[in-house]
Design an enzyme around this catalytic site. Structure first.
Site, short mmCIF file in Angstrom:
data_model
loop_
_atom_site.label_atom_id
_atom_site.label_comp_id
_atom_site.label_asym_id
_atom_site.label_seq_id
_atom_site.Cartn_x
_atom_site.Cartn_y
_atom_site.Cartn_z
N ARG A 58 57.97 10.57 80.96
CA ARG A 58 57.98 9.52 81.95
C ARG A 58 59.44 8.96 82.53
O ARG A 58 59.48 8.33 83.51
CB ARG A 58 57.19 8.22 81.49
CG ARG A 58 56.66 7.69 82.65
CD ARG A 58 56.77 6.06 82.59
NE ARG A 58 56.21 5.18 83.72
CZ ARG A 58 56.15 4.14 83.82
NH1 ARG A 58 56.59 3.39 83.07
NH2 ARG A 58 55.56 3.64 84.97
N SER A 59 60.47 9.50 81.72
CA SER A 59 61.90 9.35 81.94
C SER A 59 62.42 9.90 83.05
O SER A 59 62.74 11.17 82.80
CB SER A 59 62.77 9.30 80.74
OG SER A 59 64.11 9.15 81.12
#
Length: 215
Positions: free
Chosen positions: A12-13
């Site tokens: 998700r980064s």
């Protein structure tokens, strides 16, 4: 002697996505090995994290990641759908997460084949590269194939070995914390943490002190 470092990385980064092509280039050009250690995003790891975050941070993060993507020449858009299901206004993150568990476990399984870094690059390029509904159709399957892997086979491992993969993820998160940081991307070389996509040059500098050689 091949120098090794651990990479703590989240699906998700955006910063994890943005640094990965440079990490692959680093490994192609230098006698270095990246030990891929996927972890869950902070939204999942730390309960209530986004309920307490400074409201100025998310808008800045979007501006900064767009800037870095432009500078690196990478396609970029916030994922649709978000790998972590959450209420962006309240910061509430439900326990039921249909995407991030599959992705993170598959990342661990891919790392065990030795193709972990290539898998991270190709999958994150779909998630953050502007592909809508990246979780549907053959988007992930084709991305895994570009990394030399079979997404169907990885998904079977994700289902059949969920408990053992979760144990690896937990061990990765413990090692990340022990290294002295909670964020991603985090590179750790000989116990020294290098946090952020803009710390690759610092990692390389330290490795050069330890005898880093070009291939």
């Amino acid at each position: 002697m091949t120098l090794e470092y651990d990479l703590f990385w989240s699906f998700r980064s955006p910063y994890s996505y943005l640094v990965t092509p440079r990490l692959l280039a680093f490994e192609r050009e230098y006698d270095v090995k990246c030990n891929v250690r996927p972890v869950y995003p902070i939204a999942v790891r730390i309960d209530g994290f986004f309920k307490q975050v400074n409201p100025m941070w998310p808008p800045y993060l979007l501006k900064d990641t767009m800037r870095v993507a432009e500078m690196e020449g990478l396609p970029y858009a916030w994922p649709s759908p978000d790998p972590v299901r959450m209420d962006m206004k309240s910061g509430e993150v439900p326990k039921e997460q249909p995407y991030i568990h599959r992705l993170t476990r598959a990342g661990v399984a891919a790392a065990e084949t030795g193709q972990g870094l290539a898998f991270l690059k190709e999958i994150s390029s779909v998630i953050f590269g502007g592909v809508k509904n990246w979780h549907e159709g053959d988007h992930l399957k084709e991305a895994a194939a570009r990394a030399g892997l079979d997404m169907d086979a990885l998904d079977r491992i994700v289902e059949e070995k969920a408990d053992s993969l979760e144990a690896v993820i937990a061990a990765n998160e413990a090692a990340q914390k022990a290294a002295g940081h909670w964020g991603v991307p985090l590179m750790v070389f000989e116990g020294e943490p290098f946090f952020g996509q803009d710390r690759l040059s610092h990692l390389k500098w330290r490795m050069e002190q330890k005898g880093l050689k070009r291939r």
